[in-house]
Design an enzyme around this catalytic site. Structure first.
Site, PDB file in Angstrom:
ATOM      1  N   TYR A 144       0.843  -1.190   0.000  1.00  0.00           N
ATOM      2  CA  TYR A 144       0.000   0.000   0.000  1.00  0.00           C
ATOM      3  C   TYR A 144       0.883   1.247   0.000  1.00  0.00           C
ATOM      4  CZ  TYR A 144      -4.282   2.607   1.157  1.00  0.00           C
ATOM      5  OH  TYR A 144      -5.363   3.445   1.136  1.00  0.00           O
ATOM      6  N   TYR A 177      -1.585   5.152 -10.105  1.00  0.00           N
ATOM      7  CA  TYR A 177      -2.678   4.414 -10.778  1.00  0.00           C
ATOM      8  C   TYR A 177      -4.026   4.900 -10.264  1.00  0.00           C
ATOM      9  CZ  TYR A 177      -5.667   0.074 -10.423  1.00  0.00           C
ATOM     10  OH  TYR A 177      -6.680  -0.853 -10.357  1.00  0.00           O
TER      11      TYR A 177
END
Lengths: 380, 138
Positions: A279, A327
């Site tokens: 993450y 992204y």
């Protein structure tokens, strides 16, 4: 404790139809599109679903919107790590016989929601943090990063953060769904404006609109489905604080517990991992997490990351989707880590496809470095 | 002070005393009489040993800077106009760590150093709320 390694598999993953800046959708529509798409990916239908998992909204609000009436429900809600932890809970529930087909959904309009999300003003953060402008992830994570720099050296830490930002953008350039696909140089990174020092803009994740969903079922049922099962080999979860001032050590995340536990359950070591999905709410989240996971020792991350080894062509591929940094990152990004890991293990990622990866480590982080879920995924 | 626009604390029953003392320009902590742990933030039961036997103690107001960020972009609208400001974590001499703002210092890395000695100061932001903040120790 029973070892549930390889007893269940991920059989469907998908994003919502569109991700990025999508003002024409609500968060619940993002859940719904992702659910439909992930079930289609699994070659299953809505009526196959008996276990329902989500976070952010209450389960019955989301399930009603989706037209799902589960007989097993799990609302574990610990920020962006929730969806990784849902996989851990799904394999337990499937093994216990509480459900057979688990649907995990996410949807957030981080950028375009028509009303703001809020925290309960009765919580301690409203007394002790908010009055000081200690609000939201950037300020909190920036303070943690300042401590890392103090302990391990400012220049080498800065270089490590830059390595992460630049390598992640290189991956994003090969992902048509990524929001930020322009080239990023080291100078671009260093010259980007300050948000909360020591974070530049390019240390921080995007804020997007997106949804995603994951379908988990038993290993037995997975073998009957058209796509190759992506087995859950290891899984672990932990949280040790909520607010940043209660974090035991600003340079060590709960991944110090979940990384070794998930790897042990899978019976594999760091060197066996072909793809690492961490993450990346901030560059610093990756730096602290990879050390906590045990890929290297405390303070060794800058040496570990040197010379773009996490970039395409490097020997330690990281966040091949382009991550939260380049992204998408709607708020609780963890489920998107799973989507990419599964696609890489199935060989579905086109230009950015790794060569025949067998094992991926996925680590979701939630809150203010508060919670982590680590899963190890593998294919035969 | 009616024009104060930044967030104010929603005081809770277990913390009313903390905020009352802040209005009197005093910093008070909870301390457990069973395990000896002083802790922040206030709770009526010790979070370390679950003893109900907890006292209030007045803190010295002295500590060291543990971590900080010079915030250049405010996280919510009222703070957009308040930048730059310094978000800080202070290690109090009594043990606990607390969040605050560092004030009374030039906002740059030459003047703000992790490990520097700091002391409490009180900012009367409204008639009802005084916020403990910290400044370099005199």
């Amino acid at each position: 404790m029973a070892n549930l390694s390889k007893t269940a598999a991920i059989v469907g993953v998908a994003e919502s139809d569109e991700i990025g800046i999508v003002p024409g959708k609500s968060a619940l529509m993002m859940h719904m599109e992702a659910a439909r798409n992930a079930l289609a990916d699994a070659a299953l239908t809505k009526d196959d679903v008996d276990g329902f998992f989500t976070a952010g909204y209450w389960n019955y609000d989301v399930a009603e919107f989706l037209g799902i009436k589960p007989t097993y429900t799990d609302s574990t809600s610990v920020g962006g790590s929730s969806f990784v932890i849902h996989v851990a809970h799904a394999i337990a529930a499937i093994n216990a016989g509480y459900c057979e087909v688990a649907l995990i959904t996410h949807g957030q309009m981080g950028r375009s929601a028509r009303a703001p999300y809020g925290r309960d003003p009765n919580l301690p953060s409203a007394q002790y943090d908010s009055p000081y402008g200690i609000i939201g992830p950037p300020v909190n994570y920036a303070m943690a990063a300042s401590r890392y720099m103090h302990q391990y050296g400012e220049e080498r830490t800065r270089q490590a953060l830059a390595e992460i930002a630049v390598s992640t953008r290189k991956w994003a350039q090969m992902n048509p769904k990524a929001m930020m696909r322009d080239p990023m140089t080291f100078d671009d990174y260093h010259n980007s404006r300050w948000i909360a020092r020591p974070f530049h803009l390019l240390d921080c994740c995007l804020v997007t609109d997106a949804g995603a969903a994951v379908v988990v079922t038993s290993a037995e049922r997975a073998k009957t489905l058209p796509k190759a099962p992506v087995y859950v080999l290891g899984a672990a979860e932990h949280h040790d604080h909520s607010l940043i001032h209660q974090m035991p050590d600003l340079t060590v995340t709960p991944a110090a517990i979940t990384g070794p536990a998930a790897l042990a359950m899978a019976g594999v070591t760091h060197k066996d991992i072909d793809l690492t999905m961490i993450y990346d709410s901030f560059t610093y989240t990756v730096l602290a997490t990879l050390e906590s996971l045990g890929f290297c020792g405390p303070g060794e991350g800058p040496d570990f990351l040197a010379n773009q080894r996490s970039a395409p062509g490097g020997d330690w591929p990281l966040n091949t989707s382009g991550g939260g940094l380049s992204y998408t990152h709607p708020g609780m990004y963890g489920i998107f880590l799973i989507v990419e890991a599964v696609r890489q293990l199935r060989g579905e990622t086109g230009e950015r496809q790794l060569k025949d990866p067998k094992l991926s480590l996925v680590n979701g982080t939630g809150g203010l470095l508060s919670s982590t879920g680590t899963i190890i995924l593998g294919v035969d | 002070m009616a024009d104060y626009k930044l967030p104010l604390p929603t005081k809770q029953p277990e913390s009313d005393f903390y905020w009352e003392k802040a209005q009197a320009h005093e910093l008070w902590l909870r301390k457990c009489n069973t395990c000896g742990d002083a802790y922040f933030y206030p709770r009526d039961i010790c979070p370390k040993c679950y003893s109900n036997d907890v006292s209030w103690i007045q803190a010295s107001g002295k500590g060291t800077l543990h971590a900080y960020s010079i915030v250049e972009r405010g996280p919510i609208p009222p703070f957009r106009d308040a930048v730059p400001y310094v978000a800080a974590l202070i290690d109090l001499d009594e043990g606990p760590r607390m969040p605050t703002n560092l004030v009374g210092v030039e906002f740059d890395d030459e003047h703000i150093k992790i490990g520097m000695a700091v002391e409490v100061t009180f900012d009367e932001v409204t008639d009802e709320v005084t916020l403990p903040k910290f400044k370099p120790a005199s």
